[in-house]
Design an enzyme around this catalytic site. Structure first.
Site, PDB file in Angstrom:
ATOM      1  CG  ASP A  89      23.260  34.654   4.219  1.00  0.00           C
ATOM      2  OD1 ASP A  89      23.036  34.499   5.437  1.00  0.00           O
ATOM      3  OD2 ASP A  89      22.778  35.576   3.564  1.00  0.00           O
ATOM      4  CD  GLU A 116      24.925  41.093  -3.284  1.00  0.00           C
ATOM      5  OE1 GLU A 116      23.811  41.666  -3.285  1.00  0.00           O
ATOM      6  OE2 GLU A 116      25.842  41.411  -2.507  1.00  0.00           O
ATOM      7  CG  HIS A 152      21.195  41.013  -0.747  1.00  0.00           C
ATOM      8  ND1 HIS A 152      22.373  41.692  -0.517  1.00  0.00           N
ATOM      9  CD2 HIS A 152      20.635  40.858   0.490  1.00  0.00           C
ATOM     10  CE1 HIS A 152      22.514  41.923   0.770  1.00  0.00           C
ATOM     11  NE2 HIS A 152      21.466  41.425   1.404  1.00  0.00           N
ATOM     12  CG  ASN A 159      21.703  44.693  -3.261  1.00  0.00           C
ATOM     13  OD1 ASN A 159      21.048  44.062  -2.435  1.00  0.00           O
ATOM     14  ND2 ASN A 159      22.887  44.297  -3.675  1.00  0.00           N
TER      15      ASN A 159
HETATM   16  C1  F6R Z   1      21.248  37.565   6.218  1.00  0.00           C
HETATM   17  C2  F6R Z   1      20.725  37.681   4.857  1.00  0.00           C
HETATM   18  C3  F6R Z   1      20.591  39.016   4.218  1.00  0.00           C
HETATM   19  C4  F6R Z   1      19.910  40.034   5.131  1.00  0.00           C
HETATM   20  C5  F6R Z   1      19.799  41.383   4.434  1.00  0.00           C
HETATM   21  C6  F6R Z   1      19.179  42.432   5.332  1.00  0.00           C
HETATM   22  O1  F6R Z   1      21.316  36.221   6.611  1.00  0.00           O
HETATM   23  O2  F6R Z   1      20.446  36.702   4.259  1.00  0.00           O
HETATM   24  O3  F6R Z   1      19.871  38.885   3.020  1.00  0.00           O
HETATM   25  O4  F6R Z   1      18.628  39.573   5.469  1.00  0.00           O
HETATM   26  O5  F6R Z   1      21.077  41.806   4.048  1.00  0.00           O
HETATM   27  O6  F6R Z   1      20.013  42.669   6.406  1.00  0.00           O
HETATM   28  P1  F6R Z   1      19.556  43.637   7.610  1.00  0.00           P
HETATM   29  O7  F6R Z   1      18.458  42.944   8.306  1.00  0.00           O
HETATM   30  O8  F6R Z   1      20.799  43.756   8.466  1.00  0.00           O
HETATM   31  O9  F6R Z   1      19.140  44.910   6.969  1.00  0.00           O
END
Ligand code: F6R
Length: 249
Positions: free
Chosen positions: A66, A142, A137, A135
């Protein structure tokens, strides 16, 4: 299958070793990569292992999950910048083998379709590395994202913008939209490793463990995958039943 370790270090070492094993077994592996705090120690362990025992990564192909819309590659909070800081500056993969969604594409819909096609054209992802949002995702898919989705534009949820506000000076600087691989792109990977560490992930990991497959919880889509490993530290696993600690659940 759950793999639960005491510490973040152990989680990161185990995950880095799994990545290394894949690269050794399939030098031209197509890897789906994630960003975020969880992956920083994973990439650090991977680089340190490669320093001790260099292996050829010249055939490796990567696709990131992403990117924020509106941030260029030089923006310190863009995922493009993150990947070079934490991995690609040190890991010498040929530039043409590295794929990151373009958050500045002039025709974003076309760019999204092209991204999913590019993954398919490479024969699909051999391994997808995932973190998880508080959440639920995965990527930036989302809650209530369609499980059939391919790479698309998303409006980030309030929860995600609050969580990711920690990387920006002001929450108002957190982009409102992002481009993300879809859930279907992720599910088509031959192997998936989801990593979660720390207290901020305790509740969502318990929810995920207890939930049915439901679009309200994007990560629950992974329960239909035949080759999924969930790697947790003791804190993220704190509300999981003993069953998860023992085995291949
Ligand atoms: C990032 C991604 C997100 C993160 C998630 C957790 O490329 O795809 O899904 O893996 O938001 O983020 P952290 O590791 O910062 O808690």
């Amino acid at each position: 299958m759950y793999k639960i370790f005491e510490t973040v270090d152990e989680v990161s070492l185990y995950t880095a070793q799994r990545l290394l094993e894949k690269i050794k077994a399939v030098p031209a592996a197509v890897m789906g990569l994630a960003t975020g705090s969880t992956m920083e120690p994973v990439y650090a362990q991977l680089l340190s292992a490669l320093q001790q025992m260099p292996i050829d990564v010249s055939q490796l192909i990567t696709f990131n999950l992403d990117e924020y819309i509106g941030l260029n590659a030089q923006h310190p909070q863009s995922y493009n910048y993150y990947m070079y800081q934490h991995l690609f500056n040190q890991l010498k993969i040929p530039a043409q083998n590295v794929h990151l969604p373009d958050g500045l594409a002039s025709n974003i819909e076309t760019a999204c379709q092209a991204y999913s096609h590019a993954i398919e054209n490479m024969g699909g992802l051999d391994l997808q590395l995932l973190g998880i949002g508080s959440n639920g995702h995965i990527g930036f898919n989302e809650p209530h994202t369609c499980f059939a989705s391919r790479t698309h534009v998303v409006e980030l949820s309030e929860q995600t913008r609050i969580d990711n506000g920690r990387f920006f000076t002001e929450k108002s600087e957190v982009p409102t939209h992002a481009i993300t691989m879809g859930i279907q792109d992720i599910l088509r990977a031959k192997e998936i490793i989801l990593v979660a560490t720390g207290r901020n992930k305790t509740d969502i990991m318990a929810q995920l463990f207890n939930s049915n497959i439901d679009e309200a919880l994007p990560a629950s889509a992974l329960k239909q995958h035949h080759n999924l490993t969930i790697v947790l530290d003791r804190e993220a696993a704190a509300l999981l039943p003993e069953q998860a600690f023992k085995s291949a659940v």
